[in-house]
Motif scaffolding. Structure first.
Motif, short mmCIF file in Angstrom:
data_model
loop_
_atom_site.label_atom_id
_atom_site.label_comp_id
_atom_site.label_asym_id
_atom_site.label_seq_id
_atom_site.Cartn_x
_atom_site.Cartn_y
_atom_site.Cartn_z
N UNK A 264 1.16 -1.45 -0.33
CA UNK A 264 0.32 -0.12 0.15
C UNK A 264 0.54 1.36 -0.15
N UNK A 265 0.82 1.99 -0.68
CA UNK A 265 1.99 2.84 -1.42
C UNK A 265 1.54 4.12 -0.08
N UNK A 266 0.77 4.24 0.87
CA UNK A 266 0.43 4.77 2.09
C UNK A 266 1.25 4.72 2.58
N UNK A 267 1.83 3.26 3.03
CA UNK A 267 2.38 3.03 4.48
C UNK A 267 3.45 3.28 4.22
N UNK A 268 4.24 4.01 5.60
CA UNK A 268 5.93 3.83 5.17
C UNK A 268 6.88 2.44 5.98
N UNK A 269 7.98 2.61 5.63
CA UNK A 269 8.52 1.44 5.59
C UNK A 269 10.25 1.31 7.10
N UNK A 270 8.99 1.86 8.38
CA UNK A 270 10.14 2.10 9.13
C UNK A 270 11.73 1.87 9.45
N UNK A 271 12.60 2.21 9.29
CA UNK A 271 14.00 1.30 9.08
C UNK A 271 14.15 0.82 10.89
N UNK A 272 14.97 -0.38 10.73
CA UNK A 272 14.50 -1.46 12.35
C UNK A 272 13.61 -2.59 12.53
N UNK A 273 12.23 -2.29 11.47
CA UNK A 273 11.45 -3.10 11.46
C UNK A 273 12.38 -4.72 11.23
N UNK A 274 11.32 -5.65 11.20
CA UNK A 274 11.98 -6.84 11.29
C UNK A 274 10.94 -7.62 10.27
N UNK A 275 11.13 -8.46 9.41
CA UNK A 275 9.88 -8.70 8.15
C UNK A 275 9.97 -10.20 8.33
N UNK A 276 8.99 -10.65 8.07
CA UNK A 276 8.24 -11.98 8.19
C UNK A 276 7.51 -12.72 7.50
N UNK A 277 8.21 -14.17 6.79
CA UNK A 277 7.32 -14.75 5.83
C UNK A 277 5.84 -14.53 6.03
N UNK A 278 5.10 -14.47 5.23
CA UNK A 278 4.06 -14.58 5.61
C UNK A 278 3.22 -15.49 5.78
N UNK A 279 1.98 -15.19 6.57
CA UNK A 279 1.75 -16.67 7.48
C UNK A 279 3.04 -17.19 8.72
N UNK A 280 3.38 -17.17 9.06
CA UNK A 280 4.71 -17.01 10.09
C UNK A 280 4.14 -16.62 11.17
N UNK A 281 4.40 -17.15 12.26
CA UNK A 281 4.34 -16.19 13.89
C UNK A 281 5.54 -15.39 14.06
N UNK A 282 4.90 -13.85 14.31
CA UNK A 282 6.22 -13.09 14.32
C UNK A 282 7.08 -13.18 16.01
N UNK A 283 8.14 -14.29 15.72
CA UNK A 283 9.19 -14.56 16.84
C UNK A 283 10.25 -14.15 15.99
N UNK A 284 10.96 -14.38 16.54
CA UNK A 284 12.45 -14.22 16.75
C UNK A 284 13.43 -15.50 15.75
N UNK B 28 6.69 -9.55 2.17
CA UNK B 28 6.98 -10.12 2.58
C UNK B 28 6.07 -9.08 4.03
N UNK B 29 5.96 -9.50 5.12
CA UNK B 29 5.30 -9.07 6.03
C UNK B 29 6.32 -7.67 7.41
N UNK B 30 5.75 -7.29 7.19
CA UNK B 30 7.07 -5.65 8.16
C UNK B 30 6.30 -5.67 9.84
N UNK B 31 7.17 -6.36 10.11
CA UNK B 31 6.81 -6.11 12.36
C UNK B 31 7.50 -4.91 12.53
#
Lengths: 984, 95
Positions: free
Chosen positions: A898-918, A954-957
């Protein structure tokens, strides 16, 4: 009534009255007084509350060893907590306050702690605040923090200056009592360069406090005469109010001179204090001795003090703490106090001497074999209970009690290098270690010579020993006849059966606490100290350590020397942090480096940012621009559309010259430089020896044996250091020389489609700037503006047709003005570091965020640059399997779905569908910005196997900011991926 | 501390930057078949003696010499100070 406790005589100037306040009440004293002596003169015994139990406390000592009379001095921004009243020199207008109380000093609400003392014993915090753990942060800690500590700080900037200075001498004499003065006289007359320092404002040490005569002179007359002679010697520097705080390595001593603490405020242009570093060939410690108390029940009431201090107050300051006093002693020195006070007309209630064979007196009662078993008086001593040798208890009323348990040599500096003090049985005390700091000798009471005659002689002896070592002819000064009474002492540390008997009055450690610690198996002296906090207050246990050791020795059935003692650390007395900082604070904490275009940029209204020590223009707001993004977007668009100019002077520039310069650079950079043609520039990647990317930059070959390497701004110093290491330690025979020329050249990036046209107006016409004659990555020595020497590099960080022009720094200001003037017809803009950053992200160039100390050439997508056909720093270890994993991080670009979204530095990337953990982490965003050319946010990121995942969503969190949306993996080259612009 | 610089005489240690173990001079030969193992030892394995220790000090606020200082880590006594370049040459570092 004013100064009701003032006696006759003393070293005070009674003709001058000094007004001062304590807790808001005004009192009077005289020059020569300390705050403590002046308060005692005015019958003020109660000066503070104790740390833990908030017990009423008064003065214990007459010097810097004071644990109790700790007050707050001055007001407003000059307010200073935790100052010893015993060393604070009185001046007119002094404002002082008591500390560590809620409500008034007389009715401190926190005194309730004393009622609960059974719970507040050693280890209380460890035992009590164990659970629940969640209570720590919100409940226990705030309460403890509020209750802990003594004074309060103003939270205002200290208005005074502190200096640091350096002194050099042949012999440093620490302490100006009889030993120090005799040593100074001996060495001074022999012609050695000497410094004699004493923490007191008046030289003489104990001579000021005693009635002894030296020859036919009084102690203070002999001191005066000696100081006068020393002052007349050009090779002697006399430093009063100067505490030597520590013995450091190789004959370096730290000393604090209190230049202005005895004044209302420093004289204009003068510092408050000076921290001196003294470099000396030899040193002589003549620091004297400190008296130690005897512990008995309730021995901490105001009015109970050391017998020697009581004598100092009487003889030096003409003050008695009360009109009727008693003395408790285990040695002959205690009797001196009674005799001296009696001579001044003070009534002596009795001398209680634990020794059955104590000397008797015709002037006052001596209770030989008696012991004090308790004291009374809520806010000050009223009476004592004495256990009589024949049995029975006698109550004796008195307003003050002098206690003497013997004297401990002041050996602190001798143990600053971990030397273990040695037991001296004659005086029942620890003396200096056999192996103290190299070059430190000890004389006088500090060595255990407790008589005046012994001090004078040992001072002379030790000074002569130094003179001999230093090549001077020893001298024998005519020493006066002086007191030489034999030392008679029966070691006695505490009265049997006492519990609430204070050892460490500053940290509220009692005999009972030591018993408890022993009961809980803390039998090592180091453990005892830490568990009970004995000796860990700001006085470092100067009056308390011995008592604690003696009790531990008894409990463990050992002799004191077997138990051992803890050692001391610098500083000898508490020292203001400001003195260590000197003038290095605020903006002077470190240099501010300004770029050559700084003045011009200021005129343009630039906003500056600190980069390393540099101030760089961050952006140049124009009228009407209200948000930084407006300015930055405009600068980026204008540069890419026509031309922009940026000061890039801050990049490190290292001149590399010599026949082997190319060979050398080949070893420094992982890619090859040997074949770089003269007149060409090449991008170089520098690895650390462990294979991690260290720095990058362009290196230009100006001649066969002359290169100019550039570094990033932040790494300019460390890269130069690294290259010097390689040059001197690894390849010492290469013919190569290095010099940093970062500040010698002002350098400007000129970027954009009109860059060449602009420069043609600056560069002298004989230099052809056409693409054919001066292509991408060309470099040359040229002239500009009609003959000014300059360097031109065709390199581009922005991805545009771009040059960097360097002129000697002094022309930097003129050059930016000339460039902008010449650029007017192209609507040239200056751009700052933000626009610089946006353009390099748009172009996919790595910078500090990507070379972050964890990444390799492989991660950066530059694995092929690491040459396998030559040796270079880092090339071998970059082959480690762990650094070359299949799923290694790779540098990619990111675009928000979505072009309106920022992509802030320091965010982590996850594969779609994966849990958000290290465990499922796919990588992280390193650099991000809004791209005004693309109209949306873009980012650079490290993604596992990123180069083979182009197009993947990818999912940016970012749990910190709450961002959670989708991004697409794209090439890092957002603009002009083919590089057509920069080759135009 | 005071470091007796072989060219400049006694200088305060504040002028220097500590650069670690002087074994950093002994960089392995990249062509050795065991080079990878040797470089790992070179990069990560250090002795930690209580006593004499050879270390590199860089006269960063001075003449930029790298020095090899042999210092007792327990007393700070300095036994010798040499130019690192001389040490490197004496250990056979040629190019």
């Amino acid at each position: 009534m004013s100064q009701i406790n003032r006696l006759s005589g003393g070293k005070i100037d009674r003709h001058q009255i000094l007004n001062f306040t304590f807790d808001g009440k005004t009192y009077q004293g005289h020059p020569g007084d300390t705050l403590a002596s002046a308060l005692l003169a005015n019958d003020v015994r109660l000066m503070g509350r104790s740390f833990k139990y908030h017990r009423p406390r008064g003065v214990l000592t007459a010097g810097s060893e004071e644990p109790n009379a700790i007050v707050e001095l001055r007001e407003g921004s000059r307010q200073e907590p935790n100052t010893r009243a015993t060393t604070a020199e009185l001046y007119d207008g002094l404002i002082s306050k008591s500390q560590n109380k809620i409500g008034s000093l007389r009715f401190d609400l926190m005194a309730v702690n004393d009622r609960f003392s059974n719970f507040l014993t050693a280890g209380f915090y460890y035992k009590t605040f164990m659970w629940p753990s969640a209570f720590w942060e919100k409940f226990y800690e705030p309460i403890i923090r509020k209750a802990a500590g003594l004074g309060s700080i103003s939270l205002k900037d200290d208005p005074d200056d502190y200096d640091r200075g350096f002194l050099h001498c042949d012999l440093l004499i620490i302490g100006a009592g009889p030993a120090g003065l005799a040593a100074a006289l001996t060495a001074g007359r022999a012609g050695a360069q000497i410094i004699i320092a004493d923490e007191d404002f008046s030289f003489g040490g104990r001579l000021n406090s005693e009635r002894f005569t030296l020859g036919d002179q009084s102690g203070s007359d002999w001191t005066g005469q000696t100081v006068a002679e020393l002052s007349s010697l050009p090779n002697v520097r006399i430093m009063a109010r100067t505490t030597v705080l520590g013995a450091f390595d190789h004959g370096i001593f730290g000393a604090l001179e209190r230049v202005s603490d005895h004044l209302l405020q420093p004289a204009p242009g003068k510092p408050r204090q000076i921290f001196w570093r003294i470099y000396t060939k030899g040193s002589l410690l003549c620091a004297g001795a400190t008296e130690r108390p005897i512990a008995f029940e309730n021995n901490d009431r105001p009015g109970i003090m050391l017998a020697g201090a009581m004598r100092s107050y009487a003889n030096r300051w003409a003050v008695t703490t009360a009109r009727k006093v008693a003395v408790f002693t285990n040695n002959d020195d205690g009797h001196r106090t009674a005799a001296d006070l009696h001579a001044k007309g003070v009534s002596i209630a009795a001398v209680i001497d634990i020794r059955p064979d104590a000397p008797q007196s015709n002037d006052f009662e001596v209770i030989a074999g008696g012991q004090i078993i308790n004291s009374r008086g809520r806010l000050g001593l009223k009476s004592i209970d004495i256990a009589l040798p024949a049995g029975g208890i006698r109550q004796l009323s008195c307003g003050a009690l002098g206690v003497s348990g013997g004297w401990n040599p002041n050996i602190h500096l001798t143990s600053h290098h971990r030397g273990r003090p040695e037991w001296l049985p004659d005086i029942a005390a620890f003396g200096p270690p056999a192996k103290g700091p190299a070059g430190l000798r000890v004389a006088g009471a500090a060595k255990g010579d407790l008589t005046t005659s012994g001090a004078l002689n040992s001072g002379t002896e030790q000074a002569n020993a130094w003179l001999k070592d230093l090549g001077f002819v020893p001298t024998a000064p005519d020493l006066p006849e002086a007191e030489d009474a034999p030392i008679s002492i029966t070691p006695f540390w505490f009265v049997k059966g006492c519990k609430r008997a204070w050892l460490d009055q500053q940290n509220d450690v009692t005999v009972k606490d030591v018993h408890l610690a022993h009961q809980e198996n803390f039998v090592s002296v180091e453990h005892l100290k830490r568990y009970t906090t004995l000796g860990m207050a700001t006085d470092q246990g100067k009056t308390s350590n011995m008592g604690g050791l003696a009790i531990l020795a008894e409990l463990t059935g050992k002799a004191i020397p077997e138990v051992g003692t803890t050692v001391f650390r610098p500083p000898y007395t508490p020292t203001a942090i400001g003195a260590f900082a000197g003038r290095d604070r605020g903006t002077a904490f470190r240099p501010t480096r300004k770029t050559p275009s700084h003045a011009w940029a200021e005129e343009q209204g630039a906003v500056f940012v600190e980069v390393g020590m540099w101030l760089r223009a961050q952006w140049f707001p124009k009228e009407g621009e209200t948000d930084w993004r407006q300015s930055v977007d405009r600068e980026v668009l204008a540069t890419r559309k026509s031309v922009g100019v940026c000061d890039v002077t801050t990049l490190g520039k290292i001149d590399v010259q010599g026949a082997d310069a190319a060979t050398f650079l080949n070893k420094i950079y992982c890619n090859g430089f040997a074949k770089l043609a003269v007149g060409k520039t090449r991008y170089g990647l520098m690895l650390r020896e462990d294979g991690i990317a260290m720095d990058d930059g362009t290196t230009a070959r100006l001649a066969e044996d002359h290169f100019v390497a550039t570094t990033t701004t932040a790494n300019a110093v460390s890269v130069f250091r690294h290259m010097e290491f390689a040059r001197q330690c690894l390849w010492p025979n290469l013919d190569v020389q290095l010099i940093s020329t970062t500040e010698a050249w002002a350098q400007y990036a000129v970027a954009g489609p009109n860059a060449r046209r602009l420069l043609q107006k600056i560069v002298d016409p004989e230099f052809d700037l056409s693409n054919e004659a001066f292509p991408f990555m060309a470099c040359a020595n040229i002239t500009v503006c009609g003959g000014l020497r300059a360097r031109l590099f065709r390199i581009s960080f922005s991805g545009e047709l771009a040059y960097e022009l360097a002129v000697p720094t002094h022309y930097g200001d003129a050059m930016i003005r000339r460039l902008m003037q010449a650029g007017e017809e192209f609507d040239a803009v200056p751009y700052g570091t933000e626009a610089l950053g946006v353009m390099r992200i748009e172009k996919g160039h790595a910078a500090g965020n990507e070379l972050n100390g964890t990444t390799t050439a492989l991660n950066l997508g530059m694995a092929r640059m690491v040459s396998k056909t030559k040796d270079s720093i880092g090339s071998t270890l970059s082959e480690r399997s762990g650094l070359k994993r299949e799923d290694a991080l790779k540098l990619v670009g990111l675009r928000p779905v979505n072009p309106a979204n920022p992509v802030p530095a320091g965010s982590h990337l996850m594969s779609k569908g994966d849990p958000v953990d290290a465990a499922h982490d796919q990588g992280y965003v390193t650099s991000a910005c809004f791209s005004p050319n693309l109209g949306h946010f873009i980012a650079l990121a490290y993604v596992k196997s990123g180069d083979s995942r182009m197009g993947e969503i990818l999912r940016l969190v970012s749990p910190l900011t709450g961002f959670d949306h989708e991004v697409e993996v794209v090439s890092a080259h957002f603009i002009d991926p083919e590089g057509e612009r920069l080759r135009a | 501390m005071i470091i007796n610089h072989p060219l400049l005489g006694p200088r305060d240690s504040a002028e220097f930057t500590y650069m670690g173990d002087a074994s950093l001079i002994d960089r392995p030969d990249w062509k050795n078949p065991q080079a990878l193992t040797q470089f790992i030892d070179y990069g990560y394995m250090r002795d930690n003696p209580a006593g004499a220790h050879c270390e590199l000090w860089y006269h960063e606020q001075g003449d930029r010499s790298f020095l090899v200082v042999t210092r007792d880590t327990t007393t700070h006594e300095i036994f010798s100070v040499e130019l690192a370049r001389d040490v490197a040459r004496s250990r056979g570092r040629s190019t």
